[in-house]
Enzyme design. Sequence first.
Site, PDB file in Angstrom:
ATOM      1  N   ASP A 261      88.682 -76.399 -11.126  1.00 43.76           N
ATOM      2  CA  ASP A 261      87.207 -76.074 -10.797  1.00 43.76           C
ATOM      3  C   ASP A 261      86.738 -77.409 -10.057  1.00 43.76           C
ATOM      4  O   ASP A 261      85.992 -77.253  -8.783  1.00 43.76           O
ATOM      5  CB  ASP A 261      86.226 -76.085 -12.012  1.00 43.76           C
TER       6      ASP A 261
ATOM      7  N   HIS B  80      80.728 -70.732 -16.902  1.00 45.00           N
ATOM      8  CA  HIS B  80      80.906 -70.114 -15.689  1.00 45.00           C
ATOM      9  C   HIS B  80      79.861 -69.040 -15.778  1.00 45.00           C
ATOM     10  O   HIS B  80      79.395 -68.879 -14.561  1.00 45.00           O
ATOM     11  CB  HIS B  80      82.335 -69.564 -15.536  1.00 45.00           C
TER      12      HIS B  80
ATOM     13  N   HIS C  54      84.379 -72.325 -22.094  1.00 48.76           N
ATOM     14  CA  HIS C  54      84.501 -72.847 -20.505  1.00 48.76           C
ATOM     15  C   HIS C  54      84.170 -71.635 -19.765  1.00 48.76           C
ATOM     16  O   HIS C  54      83.289 -71.699 -18.689  1.00 48.76           O
ATOM     17  CB  HIS C  54      85.887 -73.262 -20.432  1.00 48.76           C
ATOM     18  N   GLU C  55      84.776 -70.535 -20.056  1.00 49.22           N
ATOM     19  CA  GLU C  55      84.424 -69.292 -19.217  1.00 49.22           C
ATOM     20  C   GLU C  55      82.991 -68.679 -19.220  1.00 49.22           C
ATOM     21  O   GLU C  55      82.644 -68.390 -18.445  1.00 49.22           O
ATOM     22  CB  GLU C  55      85.387 -68.288 -19.551  1.00 49.22           C
TER      23      GLU C  55
END
Length: 344
Positions: free
Chosen positions: A196, A124, A120-121
């Site tokens: 988000d 980003h 997930h990170e």
Amino acid sequence: AATNRADILDPALLRPGRFDRQIYVNIPDVRGREAIFKVHARNKPMAADVDFQVLARITSGFSGADIANLLNEAAILCARDNRHKITMEDLYEGINKVVMGPQKKSRLVTEVDKRITAYHESGHAIVARCMPQWDPVHEISIIPRGQAAGYTMTRPDNDDDHITYKKLTARIAMTMGGRAAEEVVIQDISAGASGDIQQATALARKMVTEWGMSEVGPVYYGGDKEVFLGRDYGSSHSYSDSTAAKIDEQVHKFVEDGHALAVKIVGENRKLLDTLVRVLIEKETIYAGEFDLIMDGKSAEEVIKVIDERTYRNFGNKKQDGMVIAEPPRTEQHLGGDNDTIKG
């Protein structure tokens, strides 16, 4: 007197002879922040690598009190670790504590959750790097902090007062990058993208209703009358239901376009994404320098070695978080250009 809501004060307070002059006190700019750093750092022992210009650049939006607070947090971290000099890593952690709260290393995180958070990170970060309009990536971590299971921190290079259409759409794409990575790699979605989605939707709605950046036109559709009742804010509007439907359609389009772009970028950079995840799972936190190496095509092993050498230079052969950091072997490794030689 001081207030953040001069617009809701009783007009009787603002009559001539009372509070009849308004002075706006703005957040310090980059030069002001650098000067404030130097003032509050006078009585604190700083390591040779501490660069106040870099710190001033990455603390856009900080007040003087915020800067004093983060320096105190950095000093506490240094003292707890029985070191005599405050390093850049201490200051980075101080910034994060001011912005997001302390790390929660004691929280039990399963391997499945760690893998989801890492992708997930990383999503980003990869999308942010591939969108030149958005701010540079400063730090990526899968250590829980506040309500977040992990975080990707981007910081601007300068204090731009105006934000453009292209930068806003890039921000929406970056915000949806975590969800996109989950879809592409894990082929499932988690509830971790809730925040988000909220941010992307709120930003898209402002683009449509306040900033006139959509096909609805350059018309202000924000609240006509703001209501203030204690701590509750509300607003009313006077446009028609058909206009409301057009606004909703444009908001959906902005978010969906950003999501589609994020999915495309993640898919095209899957190899870099996997390398970043490997490093994150091994080291939990990486900074801009290591992230740049990954984006330049270096292997996970090479980047991990660079992190280990940096850790040893900063902390030496001593216990950190329950483990001993041993002295690395003396080697010379070339990682690209003539200026990238690292000597251990």
